[in-house]
Design a protein around this motif. Sequence first.
Motif, short mmCIF file in Angstrom:
data_model
loop_
_atom_site.label_atom_id
_atom_site.label_comp_id
_atom_site.label_asym_id
_atom_site.label_seq_id
_atom_site.Cartn_x
_atom_site.Cartn_y
_atom_site.Cartn_z
N MET A 17 15.81 29.28 -9.16
CA MET A 17 15.55 28.55 -8.04
C MET A 17 14.14 29.02 -7.39
N SER A 18 13.07 28.30 -7.34
CA SER A 18 11.93 28.48 -6.57
C SER A 18 12.33 28.91 -5.13
N PRO A 19 11.63 30.02 -4.77
CA PRO A 19 11.77 30.40 -3.21
C PRO A 19 10.70 29.48 -2.32
N ILE A 20 9.85 28.85 -3.10
CA ILE A 20 9.07 27.86 -2.08
C ILE A 20 9.70 26.69 -2.18
N GLU A 21 10.04 26.35 -0.59
CA GLU A 21 10.72 24.98 -0.44
C GLU A 21 9.75 24.22 0.75
N ASN A 22 9.95 23.05 0.68
CA ASN A 22 9.12 21.96 1.76
C ASN A 22 8.00 22.01 1.71
N LEU A 23 7.22 22.04 0.44
CA LEU A 23 5.89 22.15 0.62
C LEU A 23 5.32 20.80 0.72
N THR A 24 4.64 20.57 1.65
CA THR A 24 4.01 19.25 2.19
C THR A 24 2.38 19.26 2.56
N LEU A 25 1.87 18.08 2.39
CA LEU A 25 0.48 17.95 2.60
C LEU A 25 0.21 16.84 3.43
N THR A 26 -0.08 17.11 4.74
CA THR A 26 -0.24 15.93 5.61
C THR A 26 -1.58 15.74 6.22
N PHE A 27 -2.06 14.60 6.37
CA PHE A 27 -3.41 14.33 7.24
C PHE A 27 -2.98 14.17 8.50
N HIS A 28 -4.17 14.34 9.21
CA HIS A 28 -3.80 14.41 10.58
C HIS A 28 -3.95 12.73 11.31
N LYS A 29 -4.57 12.07 10.29
CA LYS A 29 -4.56 10.50 10.84
C LYS A 29 -4.45 9.94 9.37
N GLU A 30 -3.79 8.62 9.59
CA GLU A 30 -3.52 8.07 8.11
C GLU A 30 -4.39 6.82 8.00
N ASP A 31 -5.33 6.63 8.79
CA ASP A 31 -6.41 5.55 8.45
C ASP A 31 -7.32 5.68 7.33
N PRO A 32 -7.54 4.47 6.83
CA PRO A 32 -8.36 4.58 5.62
C PRO A 32 -9.80 5.47 5.75
N PHE A 33 -10.33 6.33 4.43
CA PHE A 33 -11.40 6.97 4.54
C PHE A 33 -12.31 6.52 3.85
N SER A 34 -13.56 6.55 4.12
CA SER A 34 -14.93 6.45 3.65
C SER A 34 -16.03 7.28 3.13
N GLU A 35 -16.88 7.01 2.47
CA GLU A 35 -17.96 7.99 2.13
C GLU A 35 -18.41 8.83 3.29
N GLY A 36 -18.41 9.92 3.29
CA GLY A 36 -18.84 11.18 4.36
C GLY A 36 -18.14 11.44 5.15
N ASP A 37 -16.82 10.73 5.36
CA ASP A 37 -15.73 11.27 6.34
C ASP A 37 -15.16 12.26 5.93
N THR A 38 -14.70 13.18 7.17
CA THR A 38 -14.04 14.30 7.00
C THR A 38 -12.33 14.10 7.02
N ILE A 39 -11.80 14.77 5.90
CA ILE A 39 -10.39 14.73 6.07
C ILE A 39 -9.70 16.03 6.65
N ILE A 40 -9.02 16.05 7.61
CA ILE A 40 -8.35 17.10 8.20
C ILE A 40 -6.91 17.18 8.04
N GLY A 41 -6.46 18.04 7.58
CA GLY A 41 -4.88 18.14 7.33
C GLY A 41 -4.25 19.48 7.37
N THR A 42 -3.01 19.73 6.98
CA THR A 42 -2.28 20.77 7.01
C THR A 42 -1.35 20.85 5.67
N VAL A 43 -1.44 22.11 5.26
CA VAL A 43 -0.47 22.30 4.16
C VAL A 43 0.69 23.05 4.67
N SER A 44 2.05 22.91 4.57
CA SER A 44 3.04 23.67 5.16
C SER A 44 3.78 23.86 3.85
N PHE A 45 4.42 24.90 4.19
CA PHE A 45 5.68 25.43 3.14
C PHE A 45 6.79 26.59 3.62
N SER A 46 7.70 26.77 3.08
CA SER A 46 8.56 27.63 3.64
C SER A 46 9.02 28.72 2.16
#
Length: 333
Positions: free
Chosen positions: A1-30
């Motif tokens: 069993m992999s020791p890597i659990e709860n690997l998630t990728l989240t954006f700090h906002k869930e609104d639609p994005f368009s050309e030139g926008d900056t996506i800010i988010g967080t990768v988390s894992f245990s």
Amino acid sequence: MSPIENLTLTFHKEDPFSEGDTIIGTVSFSLTKDTKIKSVSLKAKGDANVSWESGNTKYYGHWGYFKTKEYLVEKHPKGRLIPKGTYFLRFSFSLPHESMPSSFRENNRSIVYMLQVKITRPWKWSSYVHKEIDFVSRSILNISRVMCPQSGSVNKKVSKGQVQMSASVNRKVCSPGDTLSAYAKIYNSSTKSMRPKFSLLQKIEYRVKKKTKVKLKTLFKSVGDTTGPNTETTASCTMEIPTSAIYTINNCEIISVEYYLKVYLDISYTFDPEVVLPLIIVPSVSHQPCEELEPDQSGLIRSYRDVLALAVLLNLVETGSGVQEHPETEESQ
């Protein structure tokens, strides 16, 4: 069993994005135990794909808009031992400024923008997480939403007379859920009876080199009262744009989505005279991308809880405010 659990990728906002926008988010894992990790990478890409069959022939088309890759934890050939714990890696990524089409899915044809995080370990299966980007093209966001009516007319000779029809709709640009009002003024100087009809049509076209596949769909249809011989009448109808309607796509090389209001007269034993009025479907104001906050200029990776220990162990160096673009080439193995 992999020791890597709860690997998630989240954006700090869930609104639609368009050309030139900056996506800010967080990768988390245990990590459930001390684990050797070779790298943590973030890959972003945007692709359009189509395919269909005609008889024994299969057609495939692909168009790539961008493909980038950046390491949130730099590669180490043999891997470095990371202590058991929970880790958070913050990132920022700027979408290209070039015009790109809105997200789209229909059977096995799509326009998809995706982020993928990959954690690699020596001689072990890699761990992945994907997150799709809800993308709306500025090519339709910048279209004026002023309520500008449009109209057209048609004349046709029929047995022992002539038919004239002028048709109009109260707006050209609309959004899913909007209600349109359409009218038809009919001058029937013939001996025939006829009925006005209103249809809202969706046209999706797929292209592969010189081959095309067109899919037509009627989203709404209304039939007016009969107009008798030698009479003048006015027909009207209201129609709601389906909330599930796909936005207009007019800037993709292999996929286009168009809408039309067709007003025509159903006359027996003759070609129906018609007026076709193009429509443009765009996001409602509440679904348009918000203004972006300025990204944190201090670095790509930020520390929370145990990530400070990770930064010390891996000698992470802050590399800038976002993922950098690279030419669209196949990733080397």
